[in-house]
Scaffold this active site. Structure first.
Site, PDB file in Angstrom:
ATOM      1  CE  LYS A 252      -2.816   3.328   1.728  1.00  0.00           C
ATOM      2  NZ  LYS A 252      -2.447   4.666   2.173  1.00  0.00           N
ATOM      3  CG  HIS A 366       0.367  10.727   9.195  1.00  0.00           C
ATOM      4  ND1 HIS A 366       0.595  10.462   7.869  1.00  0.00           N
ATOM      5  CD2 HIS A 366      -0.958  10.654   9.376  1.00  0.00           C
ATOM      6  CE1 HIS A 366      -0.544  10.238   7.264  1.00  0.00           C
ATOM      7  NE2 HIS A 366      -1.514  10.351   8.161  1.00  0.00           N
TER       8      HIS A 366
HETATM    9  C1  MEV Z   1       0.253   4.669   4.818  1.00  0.00           C
HETATM   10  O1  MEV Z   1      -0.510   5.278   3.808  1.00  0.00           O
HETATM   11  C2  MEV Z   1       1.295   3.736   4.221  1.00  0.00           C
HETATM   12  C3  MEV Z   1       2.088   2.915   5.223  1.00  0.00           C
HETATM   13  O2  MEV Z   1       1.213   2.165   6.055  1.00  0.00           O
HETATM   14  C4  MEV Z   1       2.980   1.997   4.414  1.00  0.00           C
HETATM   15  C5  MEV Z   1       3.727   0.982   5.257  1.00  0.00           C
HETATM   16  O3  MEV Z   1       3.234   0.581   6.333  1.00  0.00           O
HETATM   17  O4  MEV Z   1       4.791   0.565   4.796  1.00  0.00           O
HETATM   18  C6  MEV Z   1       2.917   3.800   6.125  1.00  0.00           C
END
Ligand code: MEV
Length: 416
Positions: A252, A366
């Protein structure tokens, strides 16, 4: 010169006009929504336009060429994270990428055949004739091969054996869905005749395994945070390789980068998503789309490999003014160059995500960015937004109540 993220909007647009040769009209295409009449022509029952932010990821060097990468995405941190990873990658020369020809597969399904093996041989014997029928449909796109496979229905329906005739089509700089579908439909009646069966489906496959893009980069150990961080990133990758629950989230993160470029440049991101996830499971187990290992001198090396069916001609990429401008900013001359930029964005995005996860975690950064949304929701305007956001992020209370309190503090201070 100021850094791109330090500039105001006008300054950023002026920079793009200068570096990508955008006209005034093209620069405004970045700010204006699609006209409703265009939207109404594109889809049915249109009532409006859904807009999402478009930004530019900086610092990318791909195969020795500087690229500004347009990304359309609603999620904070993604563009900053991609830019940061690209900055680290450029210490070791940036990204090295390769993409093969734009070969797509189109499928024609034939059912109700008495002798499927015989039908297969007959169809293959007429290869030249079928390719000629397909190629009569297009001057720019070329069917270059054909194959036929017997498929046994393994569903509960027991529909029996079927023949799948596949055209291999070089769609060049187009994504090619329309051309492939047209060619499949064109050969279908003759295929039915030769195979003595009924044709059901005539459609491209979004599993574009003949259109795979690879991209590599080496990330400086010290810039990542040192030996231990590299070690922890490798632990994170090991989980993504071996465990589907982690692999999906890891991918993702990859798709945060890939899809954002796809959306900005008017690509069919659903097709890319569908193909990517099937490819992630190509050895029978769903795994990470990226690979990470310890490189020379303890630096972190990584590679992404995925199918990318994208186009720089035809489709939305040519109709949508923002997508056209985004392609100009990116400066790609072919579908291959576009695919390589998307792969680089995916690799960069993945690196940043797993680096943050393997060290300080993602919530701090974030929430710092999300705090600006919260500040605006609490009524902060202009310069107040950053002041309120900083205060609530520093206090670790990123919520509207805290933002309202911080806002009244900021206003009282400026009234004094
Ligand atoms: C969030 O949009 C994407 C993440 O969850 C990807 C990951 O966990 O590697 C931070």
């Amino acid at each position: 010169m100021r850094k791109f993220y330090e500039m105001g909007r006008e300054e950023r647009l002026a920079f793009l006009k200068d570096s990508a040769g955008l006209s005034d009209e093209e620069a405004t295409a970045f700010g204006s929504a699609l006209a409703f009449d265009d939207a109404n022509r594109m889809v049915e029952n249109a009532v409006g336009i859904m807009s999402i932010p478009l930004g530019i990821a900086t610092n990318f060097v791909i195969n020795g060429v500087e690229r500004l990468i347009p990304m359309a995405i609603e999620e904070p941190s993604v563009i900053a994270a991609a830019s940061k990873a690209a900055k680290i990658a450029r210490i070791n020369g940036g990204f090295t990428a390769e993409a093969g020809k734009s070969l797509m597969t189109g499928q024609v399904q034939v059912v109700s055949i008495k002798n499927v093996a015989l039908a297969r041989r007959r169809v293959l014997a007429k290869r030249k004739e079928l390719l000629a029928i397909a190629n009569a449909k297009s001057r720019s796109v070329k069917a270059v091969g054909m194959q036929a496979r017997v498929v046994r229905d393994s569903s509960k329906n027991k529909m029996g054996q079927m023949l799948v005739v596949e055209l291999i089509i070089d769609t060049r700089d187009a994504m090619g869905a329309n051309a492939v579908n047209t060619m499949c439909e064109a050969i279908a009646p003759r295929v039915a005749e030769i195979a003595e069966g009924d044709v059901v489906l005539k459609i491209l496959s979004n599993y574009a395994t003949r259109r795979v893009t690879k991209c590599r980069a080496v990330f400086d150990r010290e810039e990542l945070g040192g030996k231990e961080v590299v070690e922890r990133i490798l632990h994170a990758y090991a989980l993504a390789y071996s465990d589907v629950y982690r692999a999906v989230t890891h991918n993702k993160g990859v798709m945060n980068g890939v899809d954002a470029v796809a959306l900005a440049t008017g690509q069919d991101f659903r097709a890319i998503e569908a193909g990517a996830h099937a490819y992630a499971a190509r050895d029978g187990t769903y795994r990470s789309l990226t690979r990470w290992w310890r490189g020379k001198g303890g630096d972190l090396a990584g590679e992404i490999e995925m199918p990318l069916a994208v186009g720089t001609v035809g489709g939305v990429a040519n109709v949508h003014p923002t997508a056209r401008t985004a392609l100009k900013v990116l400066g790609v001359k072919s579908a291959q160059e576009l695919a390589m930029a998307m792969a680089a964005a995916g690799l960069a995005q993945n690196l940043s995500a797993i680096r943050a996860l393997a060290s300080e975690g993602i919530q701090k950064g974030h929430m710092r960015l999300h705090a600006r949304n919260i500040a605006a929701m609490a009524g902060a305007k202009g310069g107040e937004i950053d002041a309120v956001a900083k205060k609530i992020a520093d206090e670790g209370a990123v919520n509207v109540d805290a933002a309202k309190k911080a806002l009244s503090g900021v206003r009282q201070a400026s009234a004094r």
